[in-house]
Design an enzyme around this catalytic site. Structure first.
Site, PDB file in Angstrom:
ATOM      1  N   PRO A  59       0.801  -1.160   0.106  1.00 61.02           N
ATOM      2  CA  PRO A  59      -0.015   0.114   0.133  1.00 61.02           C
ATOM      3  C   PRO A  59       0.747   1.337  -0.058  1.00 61.02           C
ATOM      4  CG  PRO A  59      -0.812  -1.837   1.570  1.00 61.02           C
ATOM      5  CD  PRO A  59       0.447  -2.065   1.093  1.00 61.02           C
ATOM      6  N   GLU A  60       0.547   2.199  -0.692  1.00 62.81           N
ATOM      7  CA  GLU A  60       1.211   3.595  -0.978  1.00 62.81           C
ATOM      8  C   GLU A  60       0.461   4.622  -0.285  1.00 62.81           C
ATOM      9  OE1 GLU A  60       2.890   4.118  -5.083  1.00 62.81           O
ATOM     10  OE2 GLU A  60       3.137   1.780  -5.075  1.00 62.81           O
ATOM     11  N   LYS A 103       3.381   6.339   4.863  1.00 66.30           N
ATOM     12  CA  LYS A 103       2.805   5.112   4.610  1.00 66.30           C
ATOM     13  C   LYS A 103       2.258   4.631   6.071  1.00 66.30           C
ATOM     14  CE  LYS A 103       5.241   4.010   0.576  1.00 66.30           C
ATOM     15  NZ  LYS A 103       5.980   2.841  -0.068  1.00 66.30           N
ATOM     16  N   ARG A 105      12.754  -3.204  -9.031  1.00 66.93           N
ATOM     17  CA  ARG A 105      11.242  -3.057  -9.181  1.00 66.93           C
ATOM     18  C   ARG A 105      10.724  -2.773 -10.525  1.00 66.93           C
ATOM     19  NH1 ARG A 105       9.725  -0.784  -4.437  1.00 66.93           N
ATOM     20  NH2 ARG A 105       7.727  -1.545  -5.139  1.00 66.93           N
TER      21      ARG A 105
END
Length: 310
Positions: free
Chosen positions: A2-3, A60, A300
């Site tokens: 989650p960002e 976050k 990434r």
């Protein structure tokens, strides 16, 4: 993971559902979820009899200011240094929270964490790690498949960042007064690393992650492999604007669900259906119809349009 938009969505949902209800106890199903500064038993003991005055987001992290039930009938928003964190507001410039008379509860979801507000009779999920029981037969349930998520209890009259030490490492919030084009230019100047990698650095910008870094670079027309030192002033200005635009749109959409993210009611986020490039490798660009490409950058997945981004 989650960002910022997903955590902001959860924060808003928690503020709608959980405030001013007495915590009656709980159950820690995985001891390692509780940060080592306190035992699982003490964690539940410290929370029992308290209520949540307000939830805040920092990067976050989710942070709940506690009050001693029923003494916590204070005007909402005045307990800590943070103010409401919406895209139209300017969150605080500092990276810590002030001490509270009843302490704080901290949460980081890490890769797969979920906070769900459910009835206590709801069947227990396979990966449930912590249960906090509230009056009205409700509970806040922390579910985490990969078990990297953590929860903290911050004692009364204690600076939050002295317990949740990761807060000390965060850069400014994207919607804050601190986050200006001048700030971004100064931080990127002469840096010999790709701009995509830089945007993932939480010390540069708090809350931005892989999804929204890709989306930002598409909207700004910048290739993710471009070195920071090679960026022009115009490109940096476009990146700054795009960060804010992308995050605003994602928050309005309730975040993105590609794997684990759910809001507190267990509902998926909707941003993925309108994403420009993220998770769209091999599909046509929504702007020019060129094929979206995917590469690995600093480990990434990175998505971009070879025609729109230069």
């Amino acid at each position: 993971m989650p960002e910022l938009p997903e955590v902001e969505t959860i924060c808003r949902g928690l503020n709608q559902a959980t405030l001013d209800r007495e915590m009656l106890g709980g159950d820690v199903l995985l001891n390692s979820t509780i940060a080592r500064s306190i035992s699982a038993t003490d964690f539940l003991t410290k929370l029992k009899g308290k209520s949540i005055a307000r939830w805040y987001r920092r990067g976050k992290y989710l942070l709940a200011e506690l009050s001693q039930f029923p003494e916590g009938e204070r005007e909402k928003g005045k307990g800590g240094e943070f103010r409401a964190q919406t895209p139209s507001s300017s969150p605080l410039a500092s990276s810590f929270l002030l001490p509270s008379k009843a302490g704080w509860l901290g949460v980081h979801l890490r890769m797969t964490g979920q906070l769900l507000w459910v009835n206590r009779s709801e069947p227990l999920q396979k990966h449930a790690r912590v249960r906090l029981f509230f009056e009205g037969n409700q509970e806040l349930r922390f579910v985490d498949q990969r078990t990297f998520g953590q929860m903290w209890y911050v004692p009364a009259e204690t600076e939050v960042s002295s317990t949740v030490i990761g807060l000390k490492l965060l850069g400014p919030e994207p919607f804050s007064d601190e986050f200006t084009t001048e700030y971004l230019t100064r931080k990127l100047h002469r840096r010999a690393r790709p701009i995509k990698t830089a945007l993932l650095d939480q010390a540069l910008i708090a809350g931005l992650g892989n999804i929204y870094a890709d989306e930002t670079l598409f909207l700004s027309g910048v290739m993710p492999t471009t070195l920071c030192a090679d960026l022009t002033a115009e490109q940096i200005g476009r990146i700054h604007t795009a960060i804010i635009q992308v995050l605003q749109k994602a928050i309005a959409s309730g975040g993105t669900t590609f794997s684990n993210f759910l809001n507190v009611q267990g509902v998926n986020g909707n941003y993925g259906g309108v994403a420009w490039v993220y998770n769209r490798a091999g599909q046509p660009c929504r702007t020019c119809s060129a094929t979206i490409e995917r590469i690995k950058l600093a480990g990434r997945s990175t998505h971009f349009c070879p025609a729109c981004q230069q």
